[in-house]
Design a protein around this motif. Structure first.
Motif, PDB file in Angstrom:
ATOM      1  N   GLY A 101       0.842  -1.187   0.000  1.00 48.42           N
ATOM      2  CA  GLY A 101       0.000   0.000   0.000  1.00 48.42           C
ATOM      3  C   GLY A 101       0.876   1.235   0.000  1.00 48.42           C
ATOM      4  O   GLY A 101       2.110   1.146   0.066  1.00 48.42           O
ATOM      5  N   ASP A 107       1.560   3.190   2.344  1.00 47.68           N
ATOM      6  CA  ASP A 107       2.410   3.272   3.540  1.00 47.68           C
ATOM      7  C   ASP A 107       3.678   2.444   3.377  1.00 47.68           C
ATOM      8  O   ASP A 107       4.745   2.826   3.874  1.00 47.68           O
ATOM      9  CB  ASP A 107       1.646   2.863   4.800  1.00 47.68           C
ATOM     10  CG  ASP A 107       0.904   1.538   4.677  1.00 47.68           C
ATOM     11  OD1 ASP A 107       0.864   0.968   3.572  1.00 47.68           O
ATOM     12  OD2 ASP A 107       0.348   1.075   5.689  1.00 47.68           O
ATOM     13  N   ASN A 108       3.608   1.310   2.661  1.00 48.03           N
ATOM     14  CA  ASN A 108       4.829   0.550   2.349  1.00 48.03           C
ATOM     15  C   ASN A 108       5.782   1.416   1.525  1.00 48.03           C
ATOM     16  O   ASN A 108       6.995   1.458   1.774  1.00 48.03           O
ATOM     17  CB  ASN A 108       4.505  -0.709   1.550  1.00 48.03           C
ATOM     18  CG  ASN A 108       3.658  -1.707   2.304  1.00 48.03           C
ATOM     19  OD1 ASN A 108       2.441  -1.577   2.350  1.00 48.03           O
ATOM     20  ND2 ASN A 108       4.286  -2.716   2.892  1.00 48.03           N
ATOM     21  N   ASP A 123      -6.522   0.185  -1.976  1.00 46.40           N
ATOM     22  CA  ASP A 123      -5.381   0.774  -1.274  1.00 46.40           C
ATOM     23  C   ASP A 123      -5.806   1.827  -0.259  1.00 46.40           C
ATOM     24  O   ASP A 123      -4.996   2.245   0.575  1.00 46.40           O
ATOM     25  CB  ASP A 123      -4.393   1.375  -2.271  1.00 46.40           C
ATOM     26  CG  ASP A 123      -3.598   0.305  -2.999  1.00 46.40           C
ATOM     27  OD1 ASP A 123      -3.004  -0.534  -2.303  1.00 46.40           O
ATOM     28  OD2 ASP A 123      -3.586   0.289  -4.240  1.00 46.40           O
ATOM     29  N   TYR A 140      -7.521   1.329   2.219  1.00 45.99           N
ATOM     30  CA  TYR A 140      -7.426   0.695   3.530  1.00 45.99           C
ATOM     31  C   TYR A 140      -6.447  -0.479   3.550  1.00 45.99           C
ATOM     32  O   TYR A 140      -6.526  -1.339   4.421  1.00 45.99           O
ATOM     33  CB  TYR A 140      -8.808   0.228   3.992  1.00 45.99           C
ATOM     34  CG  TYR A 140      -9.738   1.370   4.328  1.00 45.99           C
ATOM     35  CD1 TYR A 140      -9.617   2.048   5.538  1.00 45.99           C
ATOM     36  CD2 TYR A 140     -10.708   1.784   3.425  1.00 45.99           C
ATOM     37  CE1 TYR A 140     -10.451   3.115   5.844  1.00 45.99           C
ATOM     38  CE2 TYR A 140     -11.548   2.850   3.724  1.00 45.99           C
ATOM     39  CZ  TYR A 140     -11.412   3.511   4.930  1.00 45.99           C
ATOM     40  OH  TYR A 140     -12.232   4.569   5.226  1.00 45.99           O
ATOM     41  N   ASP A 141      -5.504  -0.486   2.604  1.00 44.41           N
ATOM     42  CA  ASP A 141      -4.507  -1.557   2.562  1.00 44.41           C
ATOM     43  C   ASP A 141      -3.325  -1.169   3.442  1.00 44.41           C
ATOM     44  O   ASP A 141      -2.249  -0.830   2.956  1.00 44.41           O
ATOM     45  CB  ASP A 141      -4.063  -1.807   1.119  1.00 44.41           C
ATOM     46  CG  ASP A 141      -3.210  -3.053   0.985  1.00 44.41           C
ATOM     47  OD1 ASP A 141      -3.049  -3.770   1.995  1.00 44.41           O
ATOM     48  OD2 ASP A 141      -2.708  -3.313  -0.117  1.00 44.41           O
ATOM     49  N   ASN A 142      -3.533  -1.205   4.746  1.00 44.49           N
ATOM     50  CA  ASN A 142      -2.524  -0.739   5.696  1.00 44.49           C
ATOM     51  C   ASN A 142      -1.589  -1.865   6.120  1.00 44.49           C
ATOM     52  O   ASN A 142      -2.000  -3.019   6.245  1.00 44.49           O
ATOM     53  CB  ASN A 142      -3.205  -0.169   6.941  1.00 44.49           C
ATOM     54  CG  ASN A 142      -4.145   0.984   6.610  1.00 44.49           C
ATOM     55  OD1 ASN A 142      -4.142   1.505   5.491  1.00 44.49           O
ATOM     56  ND2 ASN A 142      -4.954   1.376   7.562  1.00 44.49           N
ATOM     57  N   LYS A 188      -9.921  -4.350   1.490  1.00 50.18           N
ATOM     58  CA  LYS A 188      -8.946  -4.480   2.565  1.00 50.18           C
ATOM     59  C   LYS A 188      -9.570  -4.034   3.887  1.00 50.18           C
ATOM     60  O   LYS A 188     -10.557  -3.307   3.914  1.00 50.18           O
ATOM     61  CB  LYS A 188      -7.692  -3.660   2.252  1.00 50.18           C
ATOM     62  CG  LYS A 188      -6.957  -4.137   1.000  1.00 50.18           C
ATOM     63  CD  LYS A 188      -6.347  -5.510   1.176  1.00 50.18           C
ATOM     64  CE  LYS A 188      -5.545  -5.910  -0.056  1.00 50.18           C
ATOM     65  NZ  LYS A 188      -4.839  -7.170   0.108  1.00 50.18           N
ATOM     66  N   GLY A 194      -8.135  -2.394   6.693  1.00 45.17           N
ATOM     67  CA  GLY A 194      -7.538  -1.380   7.539  1.00 45.17           C
ATOM     68  C   GLY A 194      -8.606  -0.528   8.213  1.00 45.17           C
ATOM     69  O   GLY A 194      -9.666  -0.277   7.645  1.00 45.17           O
ATOM     70  N   ASN A 197      -5.439   4.884   4.574  1.00 39.84           N
ATOM     71  CA  ASN A 197      -4.015   4.556   4.559  1.00 39.84           C
ATOM     72  C   ASN A 197      -3.154   5.798   4.809  1.00 39.84           C
ATOM     73  O   ASN A 197      -3.207   6.758   4.035  1.00 39.84           O
ATOM     74  CB  ASN A 197      -3.643   3.922   3.215  1.00 39.84           C
ATOM     75  CG  ASN A 197      -2.268   3.302   3.236  1.00 39.84           C
ATOM     76  OD1 ASN A 197      -1.267   3.995   3.374  1.00 39.84           O
ATOM     77  ND2 ASN A 197      -2.202   1.993   3.097  1.00 39.84           N
ATOM     78  N   GLY A 257      -0.162   6.302   4.330  1.00 40.23           N
ATOM     79  CA  GLY A 257       0.886   6.508   3.343  1.00 40.23           C
ATOM     80  C   GLY A 257       0.581   7.621   2.360  1.00 40.23           C
ATOM     81  O   GLY A 257       1.501   8.268   1.850  1.00 40.23           O
ATOM     82  N   GLN A 302     -14.298   2.915  -1.837  1.00 36.82           N
ATOM     83  CA  GLN A 302     -12.913   3.132  -1.436  1.00 36.82           C
ATOM     84  C   GLN A 302     -12.173   3.952  -2.493  1.00 36.82           C
ATOM     85  O   GLN A 302     -11.354   4.807  -2.168  1.00 36.82           O
ATOM     86  CB  GLN A 302     -12.226   1.794  -1.193  1.00 36.82           C
ATOM     87  CG  GLN A 302     -12.791   1.044   0.006  1.00 36.82           C
ATOM     88  CD  GLN A 302     -12.015  -0.224   0.335  1.00 36.82           C
ATOM     89  OE1 GLN A 302     -11.045  -0.564  -0.317  1.00 36.82           O
ATOM     90  NE2 GLN A 302     -12.466  -0.928   1.371  1.00 36.82           N
TER      91      GLN A 302
END
Length: 301
Positions: free
Chosen positions: A118, A120-121, A145, A147-149, A204, A206, A210, A212, A246
């Protein structure tokens, strides 16, 4: 009788050798890209890999990017994303959107991505490795993405998509990594790929938007370079002709923060460019490269 058994055993051995060698040297078994764990961004491809897998060439530089080494003589853009940008083992290095972009522009977009990453990565990677003197950040995301934490669930060496060592026998890899899991899936309906979370639309879990996105915005602001977002539609969204809730959250965040966003759903992407519910085939990678060139034309001389 003994002679007959001898010839049967010899035939079985010969057949096994033919299968083993074909799997290795025609299809690239026992040459999978390997992964390493990270305390900052969960996992990433191991650095310095040159692989032949499923008849595709895959290369990873010393920074674990699916790119050539950073070239300080060129204008550099950081291409950030998950498996859509990463391409997977089904996409040859030369057919990646980032490779096509680099070939056609003379710029260098570094491919900084991994499956199920995501934003944040991506932000955590930049904080660890730096910006490589980049002149722009180009973030490829999908609706999930939002909420892909990161949750640091161990996957390296545990999930078949993130191996940390090679199989000794190609035949066993075929059985253990591909055939047996599908048999188990058909009986138990157990999901075997985190990127294929559900049949219609990936969701996702999360609990917050996110972080990120905001982190990348601050990184770009502090470096005085632009952040651009590309929102890639899942196949279900393409069929519905609209992004899901999302996806709308990502669009809203970009508008509120004055971040340029490209919507491939509005720019002519077609079902023929997909190889599954979300990932792009070679035609789709060419489409993405064309969108990149349009979005980054202010850097192309």
């Amino acid at each position: 009788m003994k002679n007959k058994l001898y010839y049967i055993a010899l035939a079985i051995l010969f057949l096994f050798l033919i299968i083993e060698l074909s799997l290795r040297y025609v299809w690239g078994f026992c040459d999978a890209p390997l992964f390493i764990e990270s305390k900052n961004y969960e996992y990433i491809a191991a650095p310095n890999q040159n692989r032949f897998r499923f008849r595709s060439h895959l290369y990873y530089n010393s920074y674990s990017q699916r790119s050539e080494e950073p070239d300080s003589t060129k204008t550099i853009i950081l291409g950030l994303g998950d498996s859509v940008l990463y391409g997977g083992t089904m996409i040859d290095q030369d057919s990646l959107a980032t490779s096509i972009f680099n070939k056609n522009t003379g710029l260098q977009m570094l491919n900084i991505s991994a499956g199920s990453w995501g934003p944040d990565n991506c932000a955590a990677y930049i904080k660890e490795k730096g910006l490589f003197n980049a002149k722009a950040l180009y973030l490829v995301v999908s609706s999930h993405d939002a909420y892909d934490n990161m949750d640091f669930t161990p996957v390296v060496g545990k999930h078949p998509n993130y191996p940390n060592k090679q199989y000794l026998l190609a035949t066993w890899e075929l059985l253990d990594r591909y055939i047996f899991p599908r048999i188990i899936y058909n009986f138990n309906k157990t999901n075997v790929d985190p990127d294929q979370a559900v049949i219609k639309g990936i969701q996702k879990k999360g609990k917050v938007f996110n972080p990120g996105f905001e982190q990348l915005k601050e990184i770009a602001k502090n470096a005085n370079i632009p952040l651009l977002v590309y929102l890639h539609a899942e196949l279900s969204e393409l069929n519905d002709k609209k992004y899901n809730k999302q996806g709308e959250l990502i669009i809203q965040w970009c508008k509120e923060n004055h971040i340029p966003i490209t919507l491939d759903l509005k720019n002519g992407i077609t079902p023929s460019m997909y190889r599954d519910i979300i990932h792009l085939n070679s035609s789709g990678q060419h489409f993405l490269a064309k969108q990149m060139m349009h979005d980054l034309k202010f850097l192309i001389k």
